[in-house]
Design an enzyme around this catalytic site. Structure first.
Site, PDB file in Angstrom:
ATOM      1  CG  HIS A 131      37.246  23.874  49.733  1.00 17.47           C
ATOM      2  ND1 HIS A 131      37.258  25.120  49.135  1.00 17.47           N
ATOM      3  CD2 HIS A 131      38.164  23.130  49.052  1.00 17.47           C
ATOM      4  CE1 HIS A 131      38.148  25.127  48.157  1.00 17.47           C
ATOM      5  NE2 HIS A 131      38.708  23.929  48.078  1.00 17.47           N
ATOM      6  CG  ASP A 139      30.943  19.374  53.947  1.00 10.16           C
ATOM      7  OD1 ASP A 139      29.893  19.222  54.608  1.00 10.16           O
ATOM      8  OD2 ASP A 139      31.881  18.548  53.968  1.00 10.16           O
ATOM      9  CB  THR A 154      32.135  16.018  56.577  1.00 13.51           C
ATOM     10  OG1 THR A 154      31.143  16.968  56.188  1.00 13.51           O
ATOM     11  CG2 THR A 154      32.409  15.055  55.433  1.00 13.51           C
ATOM     12  CD  GLN A 190      37.723  21.062  58.790  1.00 11.12           C
ATOM     13  OE1 GLN A 190      37.722  19.864  59.077  1.00 11.12           O
ATOM     14  NE2 GLN A 190      38.694  21.627  58.081  1.00 11.12           N
ATOM     15  CG  HIS A 214      41.263  19.297  46.713  1.00 14.93           C
ATOM     16  ND1 HIS A 214      41.030  19.450  48.069  1.00 14.93           N
ATOM     17  CD2 HIS A 214      40.871  20.477  46.141  1.00 14.93           C
ATOM     18  CE1 HIS A 214      40.520  20.652  48.304  1.00 14.93           C
ATOM     19  NE2 HIS A 214      40.404  21.297  47.141  1.00 14.93           N
ATOM     20  CD  GLU A 215      41.416  21.570  42.568  1.00 14.76           C
ATOM     21  OE1 GLU A 215      40.217  21.883  42.410  1.00 14.76           O
ATOM     22  OE2 GLU A 215      42.174  22.202  43.331  1.00 14.76           O
ATOM     23  CG  ASP A 218      49.574  15.626  47.574  1.00 16.69           C
ATOM     24  OD1 ASP A 218      48.850  16.623  47.766  1.00 16.69           O
ATOM     25  OD2 ASP A 218      49.898  15.234  46.434  1.00 16.69           O
ATOM     26  N   GLY A 250      45.682  24.127  41.813  1.00 14.61           N
ATOM     27  CA  GLY A 250      44.662  23.672  40.884  1.00 14.61           C
ATOM     28  C   GLY A 250      43.324  24.338  41.128  1.00 14.61           C
ATOM     29  CB  THR A 282      46.753  18.589  43.292  1.00 15.62           C
ATOM     30  OG1 THR A 282      47.644  19.110  44.289  1.00 15.62           O
ATOM     31  CG2 THR A 282      46.082  19.748  42.571  1.00 15.62           C
TER      32      THR A 282
END
Length: 424
Positions: free
Chosen positions: A257, A267, A272, A275, A247-248, A306, A210, A244
């Site tokens: 991301h 990000d 967060t 990483q 996420h999108e 998922d 996606g 998906t």
């Protein structure tokens, strides 16, 4: 934890190097061979963004304006002390799903579309059943958001809709070139972005799952594209629980991301951890990179399977909220009438018995064949109860429902009714 925002303007100025995507995310030709293999989560959102920056110099300025408004919003302490239960207004976004299919298998049925909306609502409300898998290190920042989704009931012309547009196409598979968003290119034209979230379900080539468009892009291409088989119950192995779309849609709501698309990148979210890069599969926690205490690989904005992503953070939620504040890029969605039918839908003449019911709820629909209707069961919070099964012949199996009050929805696109019943 990241405590400092990088200047979005400086970031955009070096977009070519900072936002480089993996080689697996290169564009697929519009007529590429059908491909169902999904060896890893491939999201082309940043590639699409880079292309937009290259094609439109004003795109960077619009994104910087959105980031500046986001920073102003996040600088207000009262805005950061929020949750969906503290009185903050929940934003309900009407959704239109464009099912663009070449084969019958790609023509995602209504029930799976509705199940995808259910997954979105559970994930964004922190009501997903796997949220308890969040490691204790990050349990304190795992958060619900203030965004909810509902299939549109009113189309742009004011008529009644079930929220799904179906278009049969000669195109065998699409790429990230946005052809799926144009009727004259084999796809389906977007509905107005200030009233709807557009989601396109189609076959994508070269392993793409996606991509989405960040706020500030063109109206004609605004929305989210997902591989048709990534919906709940689809055939995309390891990517068929509907995450998906989660996420999108996160990208559509201005989330990046989690690794910042750079080595130990940013990000733009304070809670967060930094990483090193994306995670695939189902990593064992803790996987320590960039001197953190463990990658937040279970975040919806990483690349894991998922079944191994199940959280947003409070910081991500606040970043979404900024879009709906005064001057926010998606503020107009708050006044959308896309979930309000212009005229009262006809009421289906229907009775059900026994009520209360313990095992089977029987339906009598007068005047028309029962098989013409879509039957679904919801709890009083509006969550669909997938364990209630309709047999197509007037019987709803409710034995698996917990005891309590529910309502049943009966609709055929032009007629709809809801009736409450009790499971004993």
């Amino acid at each position: 934890m990241k405590k400092v925002y990088l200047s979005a303007l400086a970031l955009l100025g070096s977009a070519a190097s900072l936002f480089a995507q993996d080689a697996q995310m290169r564009k697929a030709p519009d007529q590429s061979p059908v491909q169902q293999a999904t060896p890893g989560r491939a999201c082309a959102t940043m590639e699409v963004f880079e292309s937009q920056l290259a094609a439109d110099p004003a795109r960077a300025q619009r994104m910087e304006a959105i980031e500046a408004q986001t920073r102003r919003y996040l600088a207000q302490p009262t805005m950061l002390q929020r949750s969906t239960t503290d009185g903050t207004t929940t934003i309900t976004i009407p959704v239109v799903v464009h099912v663009v299919y070449n084969t019958a298998a790609q023509n995602v049925p209504q029930a799976q579309v509705e199940d995808q909306i259910r997954v979105l609502n559970e994930d964004f409300a922190k009501m997903n059943s796997d949220v308890n898998n969040v490691p204790s290190l990050y349990a304190g920042v795992a958060s619900a958001t203030n965004v909810r989704f509902v299939l549109a009931t009113r189309n742009p012309s004011g008529g009644v809709t079930n929220g799904v547009v179906r278009v049969q196409t000669k195109t065998r598979s699409f790429s990230s070139n946005d052809f799926v968003k144009y009727t004259n290119k084999g796809g389906s034209n977007a509905w107005p972005r200030d009233k709807y979230l557009n989601i396109w379900l189609c076959n994508l080539g070269q392993g793409l799952l996606g991509y989405a468009q960040f706020p500030g892009g063109a109206a004609a291409t605004d929305g989210v594209v997902c591989l048709y088989s990534s919906v709940p119950g689809g055939t995309a192995s390891n990517y068929n629980l509907g995450r998906t779309a989660t996420h999108e849609v996160g990208h559509w709501l201005n989330l990046r991301h989690i690794w910042g698309d750079a080595t130990c990148g940013n990000d733009f979210v304070a809670d967060t951890p930094t990483q090193q890069t994306s995670n695939g599969g189902c990593p064992t926690f803790p996987k320590i990179t960039c001197n953190n205490q463990g990658d937040m690989s279970m975040n919806y904005m990483d690349y894991t399977y998922d079944q191994c992503m199940y959280m947003f953070t409070a910081g991500q939620s606040s970043r979404m909220d900024a879009l709906f504040a005064v001057g926010g890029a998606r503020e107009l969605l708050k006044s959308s009438d896309g979930a309000k039918a212009q005229r009262q839908m006809a009421v289906v003449p229907m009775s059900l018995y026994p009520n209360p019911a313990s095992d089977v709820l029987n339906l009598e629909i007068k005047g028309k064949a029962r098989s013409n209707y879509a039957i679904s069961v919801y709890d009083l919070r509006g969550q669909q109860m997938t364990q209630a099964r309709y047999d197509g012949d007037g019987h709803v199996q409710v034995a698996s429902l917990p005891k309590g009050l529910y309502y049943i929805r009966i609709a055929n696109g032009t007629e709809v009714t809801h009736q409450r019943f009790e499971k004993e």
